[in-house]
Design a protein around this motif. Structure first.
Motif, short mmCIF file in Angstrom:
data_model
loop_
_atom_site.label_atom_id
_atom_site.label_comp_id
_atom_site.label_asym_id
_atom_site.label_seq_id
_atom_site.Cartn_x
_atom_site.Cartn_y
_atom_site.Cartn_z
N ASP A 160 -6.93 8.85 10.13
CA ASP A 160 -5.62 9.49 10.14
C ASP A 160 -4.59 8.44 10.57
N ARG A 161 -3.70 8.13 9.63
CA ARG A 161 -2.74 7.03 9.86
C ARG A 161 -1.80 7.29 11.03
N SER A 162 -1.65 8.55 11.43
CA SER A 162 -0.70 8.83 12.52
C SER A 162 -1.34 8.61 13.89
N SER A 192 -12.61 -2.07 4.16
CA SER A 192 -12.61 -1.82 2.71
C SER A 192 -11.17 -1.72 2.19
N PRO A 193 -10.89 -2.16 0.97
CA PRO A 193 -11.73 -2.88 0.03
C PRO A 193 -11.65 -4.38 0.33
N ILE A 194 -12.74 -5.08 0.18
CA ILE A 194 -12.78 -6.49 0.53
C ILE A 194 -13.15 -7.33 -0.70
N GLN A 450 -2.79 -3.81 -10.87
CA GLN A 450 -1.54 -3.18 -10.42
C GLN A 450 -1.64 -2.72 -8.96
N PHE A 451 -2.77 -2.14 -8.59
CA PHE A 451 -2.96 -1.75 -7.19
C PHE A 451 -3.03 -2.99 -6.30
N GLY A 452 -3.69 -4.02 -6.81
CA GLY A 452 -3.79 -5.28 -6.05
C GLY A 452 -2.40 -5.85 -5.81
N SER A 453 -1.55 -5.75 -6.82
CA SER A 453 -0.20 -6.28 -6.69
C SER A 453 0.57 -5.50 -5.63
N LYS A 454 0.34 -4.22 -5.56
CA LYS A 454 1.06 -3.38 -4.60
C LYS A 454 0.48 -3.54 -3.18
N HIS A 455 -0.83 -3.43 -3.05
CA HIS A 455 -1.42 -3.34 -1.70
C HIS A 455 -2.08 -4.63 -1.21
N GLY A 456 -2.52 -5.49 -2.13
CA GLY A 456 -3.22 -6.70 -1.70
C GLY A 456 -2.36 -7.50 -0.72
N GLY A 457 -2.95 -7.94 0.36
CA GLY A 457 -2.18 -8.69 1.38
C GLY A 457 -1.25 -7.78 2.17
N GLY A 458 -1.45 -6.47 2.04
CA GLY A 458 -0.57 -5.51 2.74
C GLY A 458 0.48 -5.01 1.77
N GLU A 460 4.27 -3.03 0.59
CA GLU A 460 5.68 -3.42 0.71
C GLU A 460 6.26 -3.08 2.09
N GLU A 461 5.81 -1.97 2.67
CA GLU A 461 6.34 -1.59 4.00
C GLU A 461 5.99 -2.68 5.01
N ALA A 462 4.75 -3.15 4.95
CA ALA A 462 4.32 -4.19 5.90
C ALA A 462 5.13 -5.48 5.67
C1 FAD Z 1 -7.17 -5.04 -5.32
C2 FAD Z 1 -7.13 -5.04 -3.82
C3 FAD Z 1 -7.74 -6.07 -3.12
C4 FAD Z 1 -7.76 -6.09 -1.73
N1 FAD Z 1 -8.43 -7.10 -1.07
C5 FAD Z 1 -8.51 -7.06 0.26
C6 FAD Z 1 -9.27 -8.06 0.98
O1 FAD Z 1 -9.82 -8.97 0.39
N2 FAD Z 1 -9.36 -7.98 2.32
C7 FAD Z 1 -8.76 -6.97 3.00
O2 FAD Z 1 -8.87 -6.95 4.21
N3 FAD Z 1 -8.05 -6.02 2.37
C8 FAD Z 1 -7.90 -6.03 1.03
N4 FAD Z 1 -7.18 -5.08 0.38
C9 FAD Z 1 -6.63 -3.97 1.15
C10 FAD Z 1 -5.12 -4.04 1.36
O3 FAD Z 1 -4.80 -5.03 2.29
C11 FAD Z 1 -4.69 -2.63 1.79
O4 FAD Z 1 -4.88 -1.78 0.67
C12 FAD Z 1 -3.27 -2.57 2.28
O5 FAD Z 1 -3.14 -3.25 3.49
C13 FAD Z 1 -2.80 -1.12 2.45
O6 FAD Z 1 -3.70 -0.40 3.27
P1 FAD Z 1 -4.29 0.99 2.76
O7 FAD Z 1 -4.83 0.80 1.39
O8 FAD Z 1 -5.18 1.48 3.81
O9 FAD Z 1 -3.03 1.93 2.58
P2 FAD Z 1 -2.25 2.70 3.73
O10 FAD Z 1 -2.10 1.83 4.92
O11 FAD Z 1 -2.87 4.04 3.92
O12 FAD Z 1 -0.84 2.86 3.05
C14 FAD Z 1 -0.55 3.85 2.07
C15 FAD Z 1 0.89 4.32 2.25
O13 FAD Z 1 1.01 4.99 3.50
C16 FAD Z 1 2.06 4.40 4.27
N5 FAD Z 1 1.66 4.49 5.68
C17 FAD Z 1 0.58 3.94 6.28
N6 FAD Z 1 0.53 4.27 7.57
C18 FAD Z 1 1.60 5.07 7.80
C19 FAD Z 1 2.09 5.76 8.93
N7 FAD Z 1 1.49 5.68 10.13
N8 FAD Z 1 3.23 6.48 8.78
C20 FAD Z 1 3.86 6.58 7.59
N9 FAD Z 1 3.42 5.95 6.48
C21 FAD Z 1 2.32 5.22 6.58
C22 FAD Z 1 2.16 2.97 3.77
O14 FAD Z 1 3.43 2.40 4.01
C23 FAD Z 1 1.90 3.17 2.29
O15 FAD Z 1 3.09 3.57 1.65
C24 FAD Z 1 -7.12 -5.05 -1.02
C25 FAD Z 1 -6.46 -4.03 -1.71
C26 FAD Z 1 -6.46 -4.01 -3.09
C27 FAD Z 1 -5.77 -2.87 -3.81
#
Ligand code: FAD
Length: 489
Positions: A160-162, A192-194, A450-458, A460-462
């Protein structure tokens, strides 16, 4: 192997994976994971970084003399110290990415780099009562001496992110220290995902968030072999079985980014492989160091992807006869929208290098504002570029007849007229280009990109938080400047 250099062949890399204890699960435990087609395609990406390091054409780009062991090593395992090294690192990632999309290997290299800087800071703040940096140097030497391509596990399952980790009902939502002994620590939890985790010999774990004192058991960084006792690795994502056949681009038939999940079940980590152990104030520092360095790497792979998309847009407009007569035709504007991103992100990369600072550890650190802003810009505009490609190509990429029909005696001549476009371009070539666009914009693999572009490395919010955090002084100067302009007469 030449004594002056430590460069494994791709076969040696693959052999070392095959010698590991199989602990990779798809729908069941895979007895021979490296014979799995999708995993093999992922290995091929990493193999290319070994092959290029041996190839006279790329050797200078792919290798460097290590200040640690004095040998020529793969550049991914080097800790950059100068702006020239930063530039070369970007060029290396760009070059590989034009071939494979995501070069993958940067993730582990970036973790080593982040820990190199972070452990030095941590020891200093502990007035050298801890020796994390020495441990890291020993580990780095092991990686360099054996030309290992490690991966980095940063993202926790997070629950739970909260809620912070200590308030989670599911304790394994975060990798955490279960027990500490004189010899080391025991850890459990999910990352995950790594990327690369299914075909990496070593896993480097770095905390993904900031933690309060109450969550200090999650402030942990360490390195461990991928097949250590208690580790399970799971193959993620659907089967990519649509990437096959003679018209599929080499990218899909040979290379793939196959993601993995790592579950730690009370895994023992020997002390000399632990780089952070409960110092909760440093969790955020380690996480932010990694995030910025990894986003800096994106400033090389994203221009490669945008360049590939630019070329694709140029080709499809040429084949379809939509290029237009004038330089600034409607089509040229669309192509420019894609190309623009490559230029902007590359410029951010160059700025991040120019403004880079050498840290006390001796490692150089690219400018965090340009690094984060470049990644932010690259992610923000990616869906737009995909949408332009979809617009320019028309319906064909997702509405292709079965490829076998093209060479069918009975139906070949019936279906080929569908592909009649520019004179001299065969139906087969036109098919290939449209299939390429489908893979890119409308396949499982394209979705991953496309997901990698959005979430990889964190996400946009981060990135925004990092940009703000590092820009506060400059931004308040902006405010002062305006106050002066409008209030001081
Ligand atoms: C193709 C791919 C490759 C990747 N490779 C790696 C890797 O090699 N190593 C690794 O460690 N990670 C990897 N990642 C993971 C990536 O770093 C994460 O997906 C990213 O940091 C976002 O985390 P999350 O997916 O848990 O999304 P979340 O953190 O759940 O974010 C989803 C949404 O919820 C929002 N949010 C989150 N928390 C809150 C909150 N408390 N309040 C309000 N809004 C919130 C976010 O801003 C976002 O809009 C990979 C991801 C992808 C897609």
């Amino acid at each position: 192997m030449d004594k002056k250099e430590i460069l494994k062949t791709s076969k040696e890399y693959e052999d070392s994976l095959r010698a590991m204890r199989p602990n990779i699960i798809k729908d069941k435990l895979l007895k021979e994971p490296y014979e799995d087609e999708d995993i093999q395609k992922g290995m091929n990406v990493v193999s290319l970084s070994y092959d290029y390091a041996q190839d006279p054409k790329y050797k200078d780009l792919m290798t460097i003399k290590s200040p640690l062991n004095g040998k020529i090593i793969n550049r991914f395992n080097n800790i950059p110290q100068t702006k020239e090294e930063l530039t070369a690192r970007l060029r290396m990632i760009y070059t590989l990415s034009t071939q494979v999309g995501c070069a993958q290997r940067c993730v582990g290299g970036d973790a080593l780099w982040a820990l190199f800087i972070g452990t030095a800071q941590l020891d200093k703040s502990n007035e050298s009562k801890t020796n994390y940096h020495q441990r890291l140097l020993k580990y780095l030497r092991y990686i360099q001496d054996n030309d290992i391509a490690p991966t980095a596990a940063v993202t926790d399952a997070k629950g739970d992110r909260s809620l912070p980790p200590s308030k989670q009902e599911e304790k394994n939502s975060y990798v955490h220290i279960v027990k500490e002994t004189e010899d080391g620590i025991y850890v459990s939890g999910i990352k995950s995902p790594i990327t690369m985790s299914l075909y990496a010999e070593e896993i480097i774990v770095v905390p993904g968030l900031q933690y309060a004192e109450s969550d200090k058991d999650c402030a942990v960084a360490f390195a461990i072999p991928g097949d250590a006792e208690g580790i399970e690795r799971y193959v993620l994502g659907p089967e990519i079985n649509s990437l096959c056949g003679e018209f599929c681009p080499a990218h899909g038939t040979k290379y793939l980014n196959k993601e993995g999940m790592i579950i730690f079940n009370n895994v023992f980590i020997p002390k000399d492989r632990v780089f952070l152990c409960g110092e909760h104030r440093f969790a955020a520092i380690f996480a932010n160091l990694f995030a910025t360095l990894h986003r800096f790497s994106y400033l090389a792979c994203k221009p490669a992807i945008y360049d590939i998309m630019t070329g694709t847009a140029m080709l499809i407009s040429e084949y379809n006869g939509t290029k237009g007569k004038y330089f600034l035709s409607n089509t040229s504007n669309k192509i420019l929208e894609i190309y623009k991103q490559s230029i902007i992100v590359s410029a951010m990369a160059k700025s991040a290098v120019v403004a880079a600072q050498v840290t006390e550890s001796g490692a150089i650190f690219p400018d965090p504002v340009y690094s984060n802003m470049g990644k932010y810009t690259a992610s923000e505009n990616f869906p737009k570029a995909i949408s332009i490609l979809q617009d320019m190509s028309g319906n064909l990429p997702t509405n292709l007849p079965y490829p076998e029909l093209l060479s069918s005696e009975e139906y070949g001549s019936h279906v080929k007229p569908l592909f009649a476009r520019k004179k001299g371009i065969s139906a087969e070539d036109h098919y290939k280009l449209n299939e390429w666009i489908r893979v890119f914009s409308a396949s499982n693999e394209g979705g991953l990109l496309q997901f990698g572009s959005k979430h990889g490395g964190g996400n946009e919010e981060a990135e925004k938080v990092a940009i703000y955090g590092n820009s506060l002084r400059r931004m308040s100067q902006c405010k002062k400047m305006v106050k002066k302009i409008i209030l001081d007469k």
